[in-house]
Design an enzyme around this catalytic site. Structure first.
Site, PDB file in Angstrom:
ATOM      1  N   LYS A  96      -7.622  -1.292  -9.126  1.00 23.87           N
ATOM      2  CA  LYS A  96      -7.516  -0.660 -10.443  1.00 23.87           C
ATOM      3  C   LYS A  96      -6.801  -1.488 -11.497  1.00 23.87           C
ATOM      4  O   LYS A  96      -5.790  -2.120 -11.202  1.00 23.87           O
ATOM      5  CB  LYS A  96      -6.761   0.651 -10.295  1.00 23.87           C
ATOM      6  CG  LYS A  96      -7.536   1.683  -9.519  1.00 23.87           C
ATOM      7  CD  LYS A  96      -6.778   2.977  -9.501  1.00 23.87           C
ATOM      8  CE  LYS A  96      -7.637   4.093  -8.927  1.00 23.87           C
ATOM      9  NZ  LYS A  96      -6.867   5.323  -8.785  1.00 23.87           N
TER      10      LYS A  96
ATOM     11  N   GLY B   9       4.980  -4.185  -2.736  1.00 20.61           N
ATOM     12  CA  GLY B   9       5.470  -3.602  -3.987  1.00 20.61           C
ATOM     13  C   GLY B   9       6.475  -4.503  -4.674  1.00 20.61           C
ATOM     14  O   GLY B   9       6.442  -4.671  -5.901  1.00 20.61           O
TER      15      GLY B   9
ATOM     16  N   ARG C 102       7.903  -9.700  11.030  1.00 20.45           N
ATOM     17  CA  ARG C 102       9.126  -9.454  10.253  1.00 20.45           C
ATOM     18  C   ARG C 102      10.379  -9.811  11.049  1.00 20.45           C
ATOM     19  O   ARG C 102      11.379 -10.225  10.462  1.00 20.45           O
ATOM     20  CB  ARG C 102       9.177  -8.009   9.781  1.00 20.45           C
ATOM     21  CG  ARG C 102       8.197  -7.789   8.656  1.00 20.45           C
ATOM     22  CD  ARG C 102       8.302  -6.424   8.062  1.00 20.45           C
ATOM     23  NE  ARG C 102       7.574  -6.405   6.808  1.00 20.45           N
ATOM     24  CZ  ARG C 102       7.048  -5.330   6.259  1.00 20.45           C
ATOM     25  NH1 ARG C 102       7.186  -4.161   6.850  1.00 20.45           N
ATOM     26  NH2 ARG C 102       6.411  -5.401   5.119  1.00 20.45           N
TER      27      ARG C 102
HETATM   28  P1  AMP Z   1      -4.894  -3.023  -4.737  1.00 18.18           P
HETATM   29  O1  AMP Z   1      -4.029  -2.229  -3.799  1.00 18.18           O
HETATM   30  O2  AMP Z   1      -4.953  -2.487  -6.112  1.00 18.18           O
HETATM   31  O3  AMP Z   1      -4.600  -4.504  -4.678  1.00 18.18           O
HETATM   32  O4  AMP Z   1      -6.374  -2.819  -4.201  1.00 18.18           O
HETATM   33  C1  AMP Z   1      -6.811  -3.284  -2.955  1.00 18.18           C
HETATM   34  C2  AMP Z   1      -8.073  -2.541  -2.608  1.00 18.18           C
HETATM   35  O5  AMP Z   1      -9.021  -2.739  -3.622  1.00 18.18           O
HETATM   36  C3  AMP Z   1      -8.709  -3.019  -1.331  1.00 18.18           C
HETATM   37  O6  AMP Z   1      -8.623  -2.006  -0.373  1.00 18.18           O
HETATM   38  C4  AMP Z   1     -10.154  -3.283  -1.740  1.00 18.18           C
HETATM   39  O7  AMP Z   1     -11.088  -2.763  -0.814  1.00 18.18           O
HETATM   40  C5  AMP Z   1     -10.283  -2.547  -3.052  1.00 18.18           C
HETATM   41  N1  AMP Z   1     -11.333  -3.122  -3.880  1.00 18.18           N
HETATM   42  C6  AMP Z   1     -11.494  -4.393  -4.242  1.00 18.18           C
HETATM   43  N2  AMP Z   1     -12.633  -4.558  -4.925  1.00 18.18           N
HETATM   44  C7  AMP Z   1     -13.229  -3.356  -5.024  1.00 18.18           C
HETATM   45  C8  AMP Z   1     -14.435  -2.878  -5.584  1.00 18.18           C
HETATM   46  N3  AMP Z   1     -15.258  -3.716  -6.202  1.00 18.18           N
HETATM   47  N4  AMP Z   1     -14.724  -1.574  -5.480  1.00 18.18           N
HETATM   48  C9  AMP Z   1     -13.874  -0.744  -4.842  1.00 18.18           C
HETATM   49  N5  AMP Z   1     -12.730  -1.123  -4.276  1.00 18.18           N
HETATM   50  C10 AMP Z   1     -12.394  -2.423  -4.351  1.00 18.18           C
END
Ligand code: AMP
Length: 397
Positions: free
Chosen positions: A201, A377, A37
């Site tokens: 999610k 974010g 950064r």
């Molecule tokens: P996000 O912050 O929503 O982009 O989510 C990122 C996180 O999603 C990472 O830490 C991944 O380990 C998790 N992730 C991705 N695929 C899966 C999965 N199939 N099951 C559980 N966690 C997951």
């Protein structure tokens, strides 16, 4: 089209220029463990120094929540910036940020000199966009430059409030690049335009999916959220991440993509595991055929190939979110395959901040991408099509 004034549009000779940077670096025992950064902020600072401005830098660091915590002082940043720039960056160590040290240092500045203020979040009103700190910051300067994309989705004193009390507020080079790619390239892409969304999610990506469905030719979905789509279509997903409340939403999105003529690609196979562990037993199964006791932790090889092929045809690709639990090496192949496909294509490749940016950098593909966003974010909110307060506050061209 976002068309904001930048440091190239102003003359700062002899002017006091307050620059909001993102110096929110990781520190262990007062040592900076990742200085990306700081390095990223140098082009704007050097430009303003070369133009003969009096440069006053400010930033937050961590979450001191209105308390002057010594371990979150920006003093180590001043020291390292001095080395990186090859010129002194004078540190104004005021717990109230704009205090006697800052005022005296700014008063004594000559053209081309640099002062760094203390952590703006030492003041509780910083994150509440309070009037007093905004006015105090503005009182130090003639011109304001915002180069902190990581906080652009928040309206704080040091990036938004201050602009109410200065006539000239422009963006720095880092912000300009984020606006060019995440803002303008996404809204006016060279086609075919492919978006790849992954991560845990569906619920946290709803607005991104909806916004991108209006713009893309192909939408690719991977990661944990794909299991909600699989379940919604009548599949079995075992113990995989599932947001049952969002199955109907997933079906609506599938229908919406059809109505709009957007190609929606969902996994056709998965790597499944008998526990959430890198040492788990694994199998590859067709999507929607995950037995009880097993969970999907990555896209399968056939899916990875299909996604890579879709990227090959693209002229613009945006990627946000990993394809699986890439933190565990045995479930990183899908994310790696997508990263490699992006590295190999001639398309404009834009990586949203956070996990996908980390994955691309870890794999050594960082310099093969057109743009890797510096904000997690903030990049997500840009992809949601939202107006970012930190961007909106800069003067239009
Ligand atoms: P996000 O912050 O929503 O982009 O989510 C990122 C996180 O999603 C990472 O830490 C991944 O380990 C998790 N992730 C991705 N695929 C899966 C999965 N199939 N099951 C559980 N966690 C997951």
């Amino acid at each position: 089209m976002l068309n904001k004034k930048s440091v190239d549009d102003i003359n700062v000779k002899g002017q006091k220029v307050l620059v909001r940077c993102d110096f929110n670096v990781p520190l262990i025992d007062g040592k900076i463990t990742d200085e990306n950064r700081l390095v990223a902020a140098l082009p704007t600072i050097k430009k303003l120094v070369a133009d003969g401005g009096k440069i006053i830098l400010c930033s937050h660091l961590g979450k001191p929540k209105g308390v002057a915590k010594p371990e979150l002082s920006l003093a180590p940043v001043a020291a390292r910036l001095s080395e990186l720039l090859g010129q002194e960056v004078k540190f104004a160590a005021d717990p109230e940020v704009v205090g006697p040290n800052a005022k005296a240092a700014v008063e004594a500045m000559k053209d081309g000199e640099i002062v760094l203020l203390e952590n703006t979040r030492y003041r509780a009103e910083e994150t509440k966009n309070g009037e007093a700190l905004s006015k105090e910051l503005a009182s130090l300067c003639d011109v304001f430059v915002n180069d902190a994309f990581g906080t652009a989705h928040r309206a704080h004193c040091s990036n938004v409030g201050v602009t109410q009390y200065v006539d000239t507020a422009v963006v720095g080079y880092l912000m300009q690049k984020e606006i060019d790619f995440l803002g303008n390239a996404v809204n006016n892409p060279e086609r075919p335009f492919v978006a790849i969304l992954g991560g845990a999610k569906v619920s946290s990506k709803i607005s991104v999916i909806e916004n991108l469905l209006e713009k893309v030719d192909t939408l690719i979905i991977g990661g944990g959220m794909a299991y909600t789509f699989a379940k919604a279509q009548g599949g079995t997903v075992g113990e995989s991440l599932l947001e049952a409340d969002y199955c109907e939403y997933a079906l609506n999105m599938i229908q919406k993509a059809k109505d709009k003529g957007v190609k929606l690609l969902l996994p056709v196979d998965n790597v499944i595991a008998d526990e959430f562990s890198n040492d788990a037993n694994t199998k590859i199964v067709s999507c929607g055929e995950i037995p009880d006791g097993w969970q999907g932790l990555d896209i399968g090889p056939e899916t990875a190939k299909m996604y890579a092929d879709a990227v090959k045809e693209a002229k613009t690709v945006v990627w946000n979110g990993p394809m699986g639990c890439f933190e565990m090496p045995n479930f990183a192949a899908g994310t790696e395959a997508v990263a490699k496909a992006l590295a190999d294509t001639d398309a404009v490749t834009i990586i949203g901040g956070g996990d996908s940016a980390a994955a691309v950098n870890q794999l050594g593909y960082g310099d093969k991408m057109t743009h890797i966003s510096t904000g997690g974010g903030a990049s997500l909110e840009f992809l949601e099509g939202k107006e970012l307060p930190g961007v909106a506050a800069a003067n239009d061209k």
